[in-house]
Design an enzyme around this catalytic site. Structure first.
Site, PDB file in Angstrom:
ATOM      1  CB  SER A 113      -0.947  -0.048   1.204  1.00  0.00           C
ATOM      2  OG  SER A 113      -1.934   0.939   1.123  1.00  0.00           O
ATOM      3  CG  ASP A 166      -6.287  -2.786  -3.932  1.00  0.00           C
ATOM      4  OD1 ASP A 166      -7.090  -2.414  -3.061  1.00  0.00           O
ATOM      5  OD2 ASP A 166      -5.057  -2.657  -3.836  1.00  0.00           O
ATOM      6  CG  HIS A 169      -5.240  -2.760   0.189  1.00  0.00           C
ATOM      7  ND1 HIS A 169      -4.651  -2.191  -0.910  1.00  0.00           N
ATOM      8  CD2 HIS A 169      -4.705  -2.128   1.283  1.00  0.00           C
ATOM      9  CE1 HIS A 169      -3.814  -1.239  -0.514  1.00  0.00           C
ATOM     10  NE2 HIS A 169      -3.820  -1.199   0.802  1.00  0.00           N
TER      11      HIS A 169
END
Length: 533
Positions: free
Chosen positions: A227, A450, A479
């Site tokens: 991320s 995602d 994710h």
């Protein structure tokens, strides 16, 4: 990037230190030159000192064989001999034979504001066993997080107070309340942090990572960021390409400078609408289990019914529409939450509020960590780039977006609104980019649906980091997919980390199986590695 906010042939160290020195232009030294030189000085110092690992402090709640230590970094890299801060580091030593050892493997789960101090415990999991034989598994808390010069912007009890509202289409008076709160929050960050506030940035996170590499006495870095961790990992690759050994970008942030961070959050809110639709379609498919509706539209009506009821009478006195939304946002990040959330919603509408309270109510014992994570998130994103400073721009953009993507738009806007009134100087985002051959092969992992980091970000990162390989989990939206429940993805990850092997440029994996609807008791009993969201 909202993530309620879940991202190492060696040369001699002295040669790498020399290569990092910036040459000042004839007119004098720029700030960038000074920070480059400061990073070199700090890395030399850290390499000499190393890290004294020992028993972890009780506050970390990390059992043996996990060890902990600290590494000092400059608060301001333009002044490397000025104030220093200490970053906490955790480690489990490689379990394999000495001949198998490949050095340290550093992980960051994203945020901004998330810690990976827990990550060495993953060495015990089957998905990481072979990697943990070859590498020392290393986690750390970035600057501002946990015990690493912690940042705070308000009283944790105030940050987690409940119940709260979460209007899909807020009224003008509600908007004025949130503007006032955003201004107060920004001022609280400035009052608590003082002049240090400006130094919580993604570029400094990348520089800190290079000092950590040196402290671990690694000539080159093996790193995996998930991320937001992919963003400052990409900054690292741009700033220090010769320091990279192997680098994994799991669920990549779009690094295009014009998207950092205002446009990135608008794109994210739009993507969450699609993921929310995926969840509702799954619940509708299992209507015989949950009885929330046989179509996605019927499921949405059940959810709105719960929102309306909670607005009148919060469950357990603490779960209002805001807490309900936060709990279901997690389901948009990770589909392993789907059975739990659907079951809790079904039970609540039947009159049993206990499962929903258990899943959605704020936990007082987590208030400090939650407030700290949000403070770091806000400081980094606000410092990193210019933001609109006129409320009219925010109101126009989010009102228009909420008409087609109501699920997350306004909650995301409120989270980021302090950046409109931010008291510290803003940076211009670095143009992430490497030339072909400047960087060793890197690996990008991405799920096609995602929402937190939309798939186009992985494509853009692959274009900018020449020679990178992209692994796509098709028609899936979890994710953070590395080390998860897709064996095809894990095989690519393991092959890369152990042997440095990547596909030529692109490869695809079939989606992992959808979750099965199970009882709340069975789902709650299933152990999982914590997600950072």
């Amino acid at each position: 990037m909202r993530a309620v906010a879940m991202y190492g042939a060696a040369t001699s160290l002295s040669a790498l230190v020399v290569s990092a020195l910036a040459v000042a232009p004839a007119g004098g030294t720029t700030t960038v030159d000074a920070e480059s030189y400061g990073t070199t000085v700090a890395a030399e110092r850290a390499a000499a000192a190393g890290i004294s690992f020992g028993r972890c402090p009780k506050v970390e709640m990390l059992p043996a064989p996990v060890q902990c230590g600290t590494v000092k970094v400059p608060l301001d890299y333009a002044s490397p001999s000025g104030p220093q801060i200490s970053l906490t580091v955790s480690r489990v030593k490689a379990s394999g034979k000495p001949a198998e050892h490949q050095g340290a493997f550093v992980y960051n789960p994203g945020g901004p504001g998330a810690s990976s101090m827990y990550f060495p415990m993953a060495a015990q999991l089957p998905e990481w066993k072979r990697i943990a034989q070859a590498y020392d598994i290393v986690g750390y808390s970035p600057r501002g997080v946990g015990r690493s010069a912690p940042l705070s912007c308000q009283d944790p009890a105030d940050f987690t107070k409940a119940p709260t509202l979460s209007p899909v289409h807020p009224s003008p008076s509600y908007k004025m309340e949130r503007i006032a709160q955003a201004k107060a929050y920004a001022q609280g960050c400035a009052s608590n942090a003082g002049p240090a506030l400006r130094h919580y940035t993604s570029l400094n996170n990348a520089r800190d990572l290079d000092v950590l590499r040196a402290a671990l006495r690694q000539p080159r870095l093996t790193f995996m960021g998930a991320s937001y961790g992919t963003y400052f990992g990409a900054l690292y690759a741009t700033l220090f390409p010769s320091h990279v050994r192997r680098m994994v970008f799991d669920s990549a942030v779009n690094p295009e400078p014009g998207r950092i961070w205002y446009r990135s959050n608008l794109n994210q809110s739009l993507a969450f609408e699609g993921r929310w639709a995926d969840f509702r379609a799954w619940v509708a498919k299992h209507d015989r289990t949950y009885h929330l509706g046989a179509t996605p539209e019927d499921v949405a009506m059940s959810y709105e019914q719960a929102r309306a009821r909670l607005a009148l009478e919060p469950a357990g006195g603490t779960v209002g529409p805001g807490q309900l939304h936060a709990a279901f946002l997690r389901a948009a990040y990770h589909d392993d939450y789907w059975p739990l959330r659907a079951g809790a919603l079904a039970e609540y509408l039947k009159g049993n509020e206990e499962p929903l309270v258990k899943q959605a109510a704020p936990r007082p014992e987590e208030a400090y960590e939650a407030e700290n994570g949000n403070a770091v998130y806000t400081a980094v994103e606000c410092n990193d780039a210019p933001w609109p400073t006129e409320w009219e721009v925010w109101d126009r953009d989010n009102s228009a977006l909420a008409r087609i993507a109501p699920f997350e738009t306004w909650d995301n806007a409120w989270m980021n609104l302090p950046c409109a009134y931010w008291p510290a100087p803003r940076q211009q985002p670095l143009d992430v980019r490497t030339k072909l051959g400047a960087l060793p092969p890197t690996l990008i992992l991405a799920a096609e649906r995602d929402a937190a980091t939309p798939y186009e970000g992985a494509l853009e990162l692959a274009r900018r980091l020449k020679g990178s390989a992209l692994i796509t989990e098709k028609d899936a939206g979890t994710h953070g997919i590395g080390g998860g429940n897709n064996q095809c993805v894990n095989a690519h990850l393991e092959k890369y980390l152990l042997y440095g092997v990547t596909p030529a440029r692109r490869a695809s994996c079939a989606p992992h199986p959808e979750p099965d609807p199970v009882s709340l008791e069975r789902a709650a009993a299933e152990p999982k590695l914590p997600h950072v969201v």
